[in-house]
Write a protein that holds these residues in place. Structure first.
Motif, PDB file in Angstrom:
ATOM      1  N   GLY A 192       0.828  -1.197   0.000  1.00  0.00           N
ATOM      2  CA  GLY A 192       0.000   0.000   0.000  1.00  0.00           C
ATOM      3  C   GLY A 192       0.862   1.247   0.000  1.00  0.00           C
ATOM      4  N   VAL A 193       0.373   2.316  -0.624  1.00  0.00           N
ATOM      5  CA  VAL A 193       1.148   3.548  -0.770  1.00  0.00           C
ATOM      6  C   VAL A 193       0.416   4.705  -0.099  1.00  0.00           C
ATOM      7  CG1 VAL A 193       2.229   5.156  -2.394  1.00  0.00           C
ATOM      8  CG2 VAL A 193       2.109   2.721  -2.953  1.00  0.00           C
ATOM      9  N   ASP A 194       1.165   5.507   0.659  1.00  0.00           N
ATOM     10  CA  ASP A 194       0.632   6.688   1.336  1.00  0.00           C
ATOM     11  C   ASP A 194       0.098   7.682   0.309  1.00  0.00           C
ATOM     12  OD1 ASP A 194       0.128   8.819   3.072  1.00  0.00           O
ATOM     13  OD2 ASP A 194       1.878   8.375   4.295  1.00  0.00           O
ATOM     14  N   ASP A 195      -1.055   8.273   0.620  1.00  0.00           N
ATOM     15  CA  ASP A 195      -1.639   9.260  -0.297  1.00  0.00           C
ATOM     16  C   ASP A 195      -0.812  10.536  -0.374  1.00  0.00           C
ATOM     17  OD1 ASP A 195      -3.766   7.588  -0.845  1.00  0.00           O
ATOM     18  OD2 ASP A 195      -5.010   8.413   0.765  1.00  0.00           O
ATOM     19  N   LYS A 196      -0.118  10.857   0.715  1.00  0.00           N
ATOM     20  CA  LYS A 196       0.673  12.092   0.763  1.00  0.00           C
ATOM     21  C   LYS A 196       2.150  11.756   0.626  1.00  0.00           C
ATOM     22  CE  LYS A 196       1.298  16.339   3.446  1.00  0.00           C
ATOM     23  NZ  LYS A 196       0.915  17.076   4.670  1.00  0.00           N
ATOM     24  N   GLY A 230       1.368  -9.127   3.174  1.00  0.00           N
ATOM     25  CA  GLY A 230       2.605  -8.760   2.482  1.00  0.00           C
ATOM     26  C   GLY A 230       3.755  -8.573   3.446  1.00  0.00           C
ATOM     27  N   ARG A 231       3.527  -7.820   4.510  1.00  0.00           N
ATOM     28  CA  ARG A 231       4.573  -7.636   5.511  1.00  0.00           C
ATOM     29  C   ARG A 231       4.887  -8.953   6.212  1.00  0.00           C
ATOM     30  NH1 ARG A 231       2.617  -2.792   4.903  1.00  0.00           N
ATOM     31  NH2 ARG A 231       3.780  -0.908   5.470  1.00  0.00           N
ATOM     32  N   PHE A 232       3.844  -9.722   6.527  1.00  0.00           N
ATOM     33  CA  PHE A 232       4.055 -11.006   7.204  1.00  0.00           C
ATOM     34  C   PHE A 232       4.969 -11.904   6.381  1.00  0.00           C
ATOM     35  CE2 PHE A 232       2.363 -15.354   8.277  1.00  0.00           C
ATOM     36  CZ  PHE A 232       2.919 -15.414   9.541  1.00  0.00           C
ATOM     37  N   ARG A 233       4.759 -11.987   5.086  1.00  0.00           N
ATOM     38  CA  ARG A 233       5.627 -12.810   4.234  1.00  0.00           C
ATOM     39  C   ARG A 233       7.063 -12.307   4.266  1.00  0.00           C
ATOM     40  NH1 ARG A 233       1.098 -12.144   0.749  1.00  0.00           N
ATOM     41  NH2 ARG A 233      -0.184 -14.030   0.684  1.00  0.00           N
ATOM     42  N   ALA A 234       7.231 -10.978   4.207  1.00  0.00           N
ATOM     43  CA  ALA A 234       8.580 -10.407   4.226  1.00  0.00           C
ATOM     44  C   ALA A 234       9.274 -10.686   5.556  1.00  0.00           C
ATOM     45  CB  ALA A 234       8.512  -8.904   3.962  1.00  0.00           C
ATOM     46  N   VAL A 265       2.488 -19.396   4.314  1.00  0.00           N
ATOM     47  CA  VAL A 265       3.721 -18.613   4.287  1.00  0.00           C
ATOM     48  C   VAL A 265       4.901 -19.452   4.774  1.00  0.00           C
ATOM     49  CG1 VAL A 265       4.842 -16.521   5.186  1.00  0.00           C
ATOM     50  CG2 VAL A 265       2.427 -16.475   4.534  1.00  0.00           C
ATOM     51  N   GLY A 266       4.617 -20.498   5.542  1.00  0.00           N
ATOM     52  CA  GLY A 266       5.695 -21.385   5.984  1.00  0.00           C
ATOM     53  C   GLY A 266       5.931 -21.420   7.477  1.00  0.00           C
TER      54      GLY A 266
END
Length: 378
Positions: A27-31, A314-318, A347-348
């Protein structure tokens, strides 16, 4: 004449590439976030501004940046290492890392820092990612050796090697409950791992609850972890047969680590599990070599107030990719239930913790049986 603010030099294509590669995942910050060298920064920085300084800033500058809600990163060279102090609204962290270049804040460093902030990583985690990023690579960092060491708030000095805690196997279904009465209900159902999260300031009540929970798991196949009350757990274990006492380990949150006697827990033979919520916390805890790490919160949860937003898959996988070679026993936690359990386990990790999926179930034995069935057969 009013001084004109000037952005810190940044590798624009690299920043854009990171956002394009990982924006959907995180996800990307709007600002947009902006970075400035301290001497070239706006007079009134804001919450999306990062001020960079070579060396140590004076107290007045630190106070001014803090009052504005901005982030300050001070970097100093010490031998072949960068010492980075990150001051943000989420607190102060100090890291050390091998210096790849002679520039404390190279354009590539600034690019990854800003991209990580835009991907919703807090400033202390964004710093870790910017330092760990492989030069010339587009791959998300997963080489533990490239990540910084935590110097503040360190649990062990970076130059010291801590003895490991007793290891854990894959912990399977891990049910966290508020009382010994719940432990008594779960142990006969062969729940692989249970945690007593009993909240009380009354020492006698704590001791009684731990004793009752330990008796419930004694001789059963359930491993009992005690949340927070490490001294009472050590005392009970010592007085009741050690490994045969029914208590398998201690679980601590980040806020509990500074007050706990980690050497005493290690010496007792109890396993130690610790909750983590991001890169800096994982690096901090990895230095003490715990038995397992709990990674989360993955999904929204109402069982406790969380220090961070839900991490997402996404973060959990990383996090798993980075930490599993270092601490093999990992637990996914936070909002896990029957509907998302398979996604978490895919995820393992060998364990996932649940609370409401059991404590709010209409039929507890059926809920437990369903959750256990979601784990791969041994």
């Amino acid at each position: 004449m009013t001084r004109r603010a000037v952005h810190a030099a940044s590798d624009g294509p690299l920043r854009q590439a990171v956002l394009e590669h990982y924006g959907e995942t995180f996800g990307v910050d709007d600002k947009p976030w902006q970075a400035w060298r301290l001497a070239d920064a706006p007079a009134q920085p804001g919450a999306h501004d990062v001020l960079l300084f070579d060396g140590e800033a004076d107290a007045g500058t630190i106070a001014r940046v803090a009052a504005a809600g901005a982030t300050l990163i001070e970097s100093d060279r010490e031998g072949g290492q960068w010492i980075d102090t990150v001051r943000s609204p989420m607190g102060t962290w100090v890291f050390s890392v091998a210096a790849d270049t002679d520039q404390p804040h190279s354009p590539a460093f600034v690019a990854v820092l800003l991209a990580s902030l835009a991907l919703h990583f807090p400033a202390h985690d964004a710093l870790c990612l910017a330092r760990a990023w492989e030069p010339g690579s587009a791959d998300w960092p997963s080489d533990f050796a490239r990540f910084p060491h935590v110097r503040h708030a360190a649990l062990v000095a970076p130059e010291q090697a801590a003895a490991p805690f007793a290891p854990c196997p894959a912990l399977g279904l891990y049910v966290v409950v508020p009382s010994a009465e719940w432990i008594e209900r779960l142990a006969p159902l062969n729940v692989p791992t249970v945690q007593l999260r009993f909240k009380s300031e009354d020492p006698a009540a704590v001791r009684a609850e731990i004793a009752r929970a330990a008796k419930a798991t004694q001789g059963s196949s359930s491993r009992l972890f005690v949340n927070d009350h490490w001294q009472a757990a050590i005392d009970y274990r010592a007085a009741n047969g050690g490994d045969q006492s029914g208590i398998y380990g201690i679980h601590l949150g980040q806020e509990d680590l500074d007050d706990a006697d980690l050497d005493a827990i290690r010496a007792s033979g109890l396993r130690l599990g610790v909750s983590t919520h991001g890169y800096a916390e994982m690096l901090r805890v990895a230095a003490i070599r715990p038995s397992y790490l709990a990674l989360g919160a993955i999904f929204p949860t109402t069982t406790k107030v969380m220090p961070t937003q839900p991490q997402g898959m996404g973060r959990f996988r990383a996090y798993v990719k980075l930490m599993q070679p270092v601490i093999p026993s990992l637990v996914g936690i936070g909002g896990v239930n029957a509907a998302n359990m398979r996604e978490v386990l895919a995820v393992g990790v060998g364990s996932a913790a649940v609370v409401r999926a059991v404590t709010e179930a209409d039929d507890v034995p059926a809920a437990v049986a369903q959750l256990i069935s979601l784990f791969p057969a041994a």
